[in-house]
Design an enzyme around this catalytic site. Structure first.
Site, PDB file in Angstrom:
ATOM      1  N   ILE A 141       0.879  -1.174   0.000  1.00 14.02           N
ATOM      2  CA  ILE A 141       0.000   0.000   0.000  1.00 14.02           C
ATOM      3  C   ILE A 141       0.913   1.219   0.000  1.00 14.02           C
ATOM      4  O   ILE A 141       1.892   1.269   0.745  1.00 14.02           O
ATOM      5  CB  ILE A 141      -0.977  -0.004   1.201  1.00 14.02           C
ATOM      6  CG1 ILE A 141      -1.977   1.139   1.100  1.00 14.02           C
ATOM      7  CG2 ILE A 141      -0.254  -0.017   2.514  1.00 14.02           C
ATOM      8  CD1 ILE A 141      -3.156   1.014   2.057  1.00 14.02           C
ATOM      9  N   ALA A 142       0.602   2.179  -0.864  1.00 18.98           N
ATOM     10  CA  ALA A 142       1.461   3.353  -0.968  1.00 18.98           C
ATOM     11  C   ALA A 142       0.677   4.539  -1.506  1.00 18.98           C
ATOM     12  O   ALA A 142      -0.216   4.371  -2.339  1.00 18.98           O
ATOM     13  CB  ALA A 142       2.643   3.062  -1.891  1.00 18.98           C
ATOM     14  N   GLU A 197       2.627  -6.523   7.252  1.00 20.69           N
ATOM     15  CA  GLU A 197       3.915  -6.154   7.823  1.00 20.69           C
ATOM     16  C   GLU A 197       4.157  -4.689   7.493  1.00 20.69           C
ATOM     17  O   GLU A 197       3.830  -4.242   6.400  1.00 20.69           O
ATOM     18  CB  GLU A 197       5.070  -6.980   7.227  1.00 20.69           C
ATOM     19  CG  GLU A 197       5.046  -8.438   7.578  1.00 20.69           C
ATOM     20  CD  GLU A 197       4.251  -9.280   6.582  1.00 20.69           C
ATOM     21  OE1 GLU A 197       3.931 -10.430   6.927  1.00 20.69           O
ATOM     22  OE2 GLU A 197       3.920  -8.780   5.490  1.00 20.69           O
ATOM     23  N   ASN A 239       8.173   3.156  10.284  1.00 25.30           N
ATOM     24  CA  ASN A 239       7.099   3.827   9.558  1.00 25.30           C
ATOM     25  C   ASN A 239       5.909   4.052  10.497  1.00 25.30           C
ATOM     26  O   ASN A 239       4.874   3.396  10.412  1.00 25.30           O
ATOM     27  CB  ASN A 239       6.684   3.006   8.334  1.00 25.30           C
ATOM     28  CG  ASN A 239       5.759   3.768   7.407  1.00 25.30           C
ATOM     29  OD1 ASN A 239       5.207   4.804   7.773  1.00 25.30           O
ATOM     30  ND2 ASN A 239       5.581   3.247   6.210  1.00 25.30           N
ATOM     31  N   TYR A 242      -2.984   2.033  10.388  1.00 25.06           N
ATOM     32  CA  TYR A 242      -3.480   0.675  10.624  1.00 25.06           C
ATOM     33  C   TYR A 242      -4.160   0.571  11.992  1.00 25.06           C
ATOM     34  O   TYR A 242      -5.191  -0.086  12.117  1.00 25.06           O
ATOM     35  CB  TYR A 242      -2.337  -0.333  10.506  1.00 25.06           C
ATOM     36  CG  TYR A 242      -1.644  -0.291   9.158  1.00 25.06           C
ATOM     37  CD1 TYR A 242      -2.368  -0.129   7.975  1.00 25.06           C
ATOM     38  CD2 TYR A 242      -0.264  -0.402   9.062  1.00 25.06           C
ATOM     39  CE1 TYR A 242      -1.734  -0.074   6.741  1.00 25.06           C
ATOM     40  CE2 TYR A 242       0.378  -0.360   7.829  1.00 25.06           C
ATOM     41  CZ  TYR A 242      -0.360  -0.194   6.680  1.00 25.06           C
ATOM     42  OH  TYR A 242       0.267  -0.152   5.459  1.00 25.06           O
TER      43      TYR A 242
END
Length: 162
Positions: free
Chosen positions: A70-71, A104, A109, A116
């Site tokens: 995811i970015a 993960e 980060n 999350y």
């Protein structure tokens, strides 16, 4: 995500994750598994003015899903794009009838970790030296009942074929 999205996604990938970026082959392999009526992967991109500004992917097996990637582009940070992408992944996990979602995230980060946690993911453990070649640890997180965490719809384009 479609095959023609791979080149712009790779540019974004290398900008955001220069030490441990996915290769073109990795994306091609994931898209190959996202085809057909029995596909157990979902990959999507987010666009702004024709430019890809984010992407995300999820793999499912049985009642377990795993956020593969995811970015969001740097100029999209703080806009809610990451939350919209994650929402779409959780919708996919729900459609695959998954009871849990794992992921993960780099231990350094904290921005992603906070995202999350807002969705209900909880720390599960660590994978030492998971991100290479930097030898950075990964925090493993788990979400039980992804359907409960899915919120309002987004404008993310979702494709299950390449």
């Amino acid at each position: 995500m479609r095959w023609w999205d791979i080149a712009p996604v790779l540019e974004l990938e290398h900008d955001l994750f220069p030490e441990d970026a996915w290769s073109a082959g990795m994306f091609w392999s994931e898209l190959a598994h996202a085809r057909g009526p029995h596909a157990t992967r979902r990959y999507l991109v987010a666009e702004d003015g024709g430019r890809i500004v984010g992407y995300a992917g999820l793999a499912a097996a049985g009642d377990l899903a795993d956020v593969q990637t995811i970015a969001a582009a740097r100029d999209q940070w703080g806009t809610g794009l990451g939350a919209r992408l994650l929402t779409e992944l959780l919708r996919a996990a729900t459609s695959f009838e998954c009871a849990e979602v794992l992921l993960e995230v780099r231990v350094d980060n904290t921005r992603a970790q906070r995202l999350y946690e807002r969705f209900g993911f909880e720390p599960l453990g660590f994978r030492r030296g998971y991100y290479q070649p930097g030898n950075v640890d990964a925090l493993v997180m788990r979400l039980s009942d992804p359907a409960r965490s899915v919120s309002s719809a987004s404008s993310v384009r979702s494709e299950t074929h390449g």
